[in-house]
Design an enzyme around this catalytic site. Structure first.
Site, PDB file in Angstrom:
ATOM      1  CG  ASP A 273      21.680  51.880  18.731  1.00  0.00           C
ATOM      2  OD1 ASP A 273      21.206  50.750  18.962  1.00  0.00           O
ATOM      3  OD2 ASP A 273      21.660  52.402  17.600  1.00  0.00           O
ATOM      4  CD  GLU A 458      21.493  48.216  13.102  1.00  0.00           C
ATOM      5  OE1 GLU A 458      22.547  48.559  13.650  1.00  0.00           O
ATOM      6  OE2 GLU A 458      20.560  47.677  13.719  1.00  0.00           O
TER       7      GLU A 458
END
Ligand code: BGC
Length: 583
Positions: A273, A458
């Site tokens: 990520d 997020e």
């Protein structure tokens, strides 16, 4: 399902013969993913042998799909001009349609697809996403998210299909098939199961926090979707920001190398990520088994130099590098990138076409969950005077959640989308009045009040998290809208736009009908079709629905797993018109 993962020997030979010709720098280049701006100079695509480009928040590659394709063609030509001419991957977060492109078909977020729980629909949506992603120049999507949320405070609950391992597992298979086709068939793009593992199960629902679960729980609850994705032939798996029992997942060699690549026999790419190299321990990330690193936002030189020095000093075994590059080349051969390295211009005309929008609209209809319908106020009568209330009713950005055109979503309309109000106007044969702020219109027969959560992505969406912008209950302004109409004695229908169940116990008592609509995406008309009874409700709750803020106190928030908290509605609840009196 084909449980045997078959090895294509001819393809493996091509991989080995190319690998044998590569220098260390060429190999590290393949293991590097950067953005098409800022992270590198254009020249470095050649001199550093860059293996993949990611497009996410930031400048778009162009103004329209033809320009996007042209940009990626130009970059691809640079890669092809290197000594070995290895083509690049172009990756994108197409998590509910090709959502980085205004004008693409935007599907409901996964939580809505979990409510629909229709594998064929998920497969169709993924196939359309793949076409529209390819039409804008991509051959790698960072989707599906196969997280299993334990806590509704987590800002990414809506990216996951459900809290049920079984539902997620089945829909994961459908999604991988839709994106890539059946195992063994020709593939033109690879999908990504993410975020491995425990992203949704962190203590107190903190994005990137620590997940404290026993090995047994991880294996029984969290691993099945990954096993299914691997068996369905998923091309990549993304490592997660969270730690598992104190060990950052990006540095978790047991889970990545021993379990995922070993026991599960995953032959694809483990991609990191965002900025994982600097965040999670540098060479430890590579040694844990990560094959491609998002070396973005200033990480690039540190990453390339760090891996190089790591290999030269013996910290990173050469075999680890070769394993990574083998996996990358395997997927590049698999999607025919060496023969067809450029985007397919004939796909541009398919972006946002009616046939695609029809599937998205079906997904909207099937995702709606009817939680209350007192005295059958729904379906709306076609000749009723309807007042539609709240800014969410006429704003396609607000109805779509995060990851819509922008990373954090939009708060205004975007290209090609229709709003809920437009849908109501389309199906009504009576008077429809729009009342954004809830004042006036006392003589309406019924009010359709659209309220919910503004878009987030997020950690921005964590409740009680670092940004602290979201809450477990409706905002005061939205509560006021409901109060206003409830006090006027007008019949009230609430359409609730949200990325997760929130505490709405009081509102459920106040209003006549309540519809959980999640984040429906670009086809707002799909909501009106069901409100007017053109179609029945089909959606069932993909999560248990908490009743009070107290339910969220524990480490896992509304932890329904152990039965200690009784939900307001159980997972699977959802009324239909023909049984709405039964609740
Ligand atoms: C997210 C991933 C996403 C990546 C690339 C990260 O911050 O966690 O889901 O794929 O960014 O945009």
């Amino acid at each position: 399902m084909n449980k045997e993962i078959k090895t294509d020997l001819a393809l493996e030979q091509k991989v080995e013969s190319l690998l044998a010709q590569m220098t260390l720098d060429e190999k590290i280049g393949q293991m590097t993913q950067v953005r098409h701006f800022d992270d590198i100079t254009i020249d470095e695509i050649k001199t550093k042998f860059i293996g993949s480009i990611i497009h996410t928040q930031g400048p778009t590659p162009g103004n329209d799909a033809a320009e996007w394709q042209a940009k990626f063609t130009e970059l691809q030509k640079l890669a092809l001009s290197t000594r070995l001419g290895i083509p690049m991957f172009f990756g994108v977060d197409a998590v509910h349609g090709q959502n980085t492109y205004a004008g693409a078909t935007i599907f409901p977020h996964n939580i809505g697809l979990g409510a629909a729980n229709n594998p064929k629909l998920v497969e169709d949506a993924a196939a359309i996403t793949a076409i529209e992603a390819r039409a804008t120049g991509f051959n790698w999507v960072f989707s599906p998210c196969v997280a299993i949320p334990y806590n509704e405070k987590w800002g990414r609950v809506y990216e996951a299909f459900s809290e049920s391992t079984d539902i997620i597992t089945e829909l994961t298979i459908a999604s991988v098939r839709g994106h890539q086709g059946l195992p063994g068939q020709p593939v033109s793009l690879i999908a990504t199961a993410k975020h491995f593992i425990g992203d949704g199960a962190t203590d107190f629902g903190v994005e990137g926090g620590n997940t404290t679960l026993s090995q047994e729980e991880v294996y029984e609850r969290l691993l099945p979707p990954y096993r299914a994705a691997v068996e369905a032939g998923v091309g990549s798996v993304m490592a997660s920001f969270n730690s598992l029992n104190g060990v950052p997942m990006h540095a978790h060699r047991t889970m990545i190398t021993d379990v995922l690549k070993g026991s599960l026999k995953f032959e694809g790419i483990v991609v990191s990520d965002w900025k994982a190299y600097s965040r999670f321990g540098g060479t430890d990330v590579i040694n844990a088994g990560v094959d491609v690193v998002m070396a973005v936002e200033g990480d690039f030189n540190m990453y390339v130099d760090g891996v190089r020095n790591g290999v030269l000093s013996g910290i990173i075994p050469q075999e680890r590098i070769d394993d990574a590059v083998r996996r990358i080349l395997r997927q590049k051969f698999r999607i025919g990138l060496f023969e067809n390295p450029f985007p397919d211009a004939t796909l541009i005309s398919k972006i946002g076409i009616q046939a695609h929008r029809d599937v998205a609209r079906q997904a909207v209809r099937e995702s709606l969950v009817l939680l209350k319908n007192k005295n059958s106020v729904l379906p709306l009568k076609k000749n009723a005077k309807i007042v539609v209330v709240g800014e969410f009713a006429d704003n396609s950005g607000l109805q779509s959640g995060g990851w819509t055109v922008n990373w954090q979503g939009m708060t205004e309309n975007y290209a090609g989308a229709t709003t809920i109000l437009e849908g109501i106007r389309k199906f009504s044969k009576g008077e429809v009045v729009y009342n954004k702020d809830g004042s006036g219109n006392d003589d309406a027969d019924i009010a359709v009040i659209v309220v919910g959560e503004t878009p987030y992505a997020e950690f921005f969406g964590d409740i009680g998290g670092v940004m602290n912008k979201y809450q477990l209950t409706l905002t005061e302004a939205h509560q006021t809208l409901i109060d206003t109409y409830a006090w006027k004695g007008i019949k009230t229908v609430v359409v609730f736009i949200s990325g997760r169940p929130l505490v709405v116990t009081k509102q459920l008592e106040q209003v006549d009908a309540f519809v959980a609509a999640w984040f429906p995406g670009s086809e707002g008309v799909g909501i009106a079709e069901v409100l007017f009874g053109e179609y029945d409700f089909k959606g069932k709750l993909p999560h248990s629905w908490p009743k009070s803020e107290e339910d969220y106190q524990g480490k896992y928030g509304p932890n329904f797993w152990d039965g200690s908290i009784e939900p307001l509605f159980p997972i699977g609840f959802g009324l239909r018109y023909n049984e709405s009196g039964k609740k």
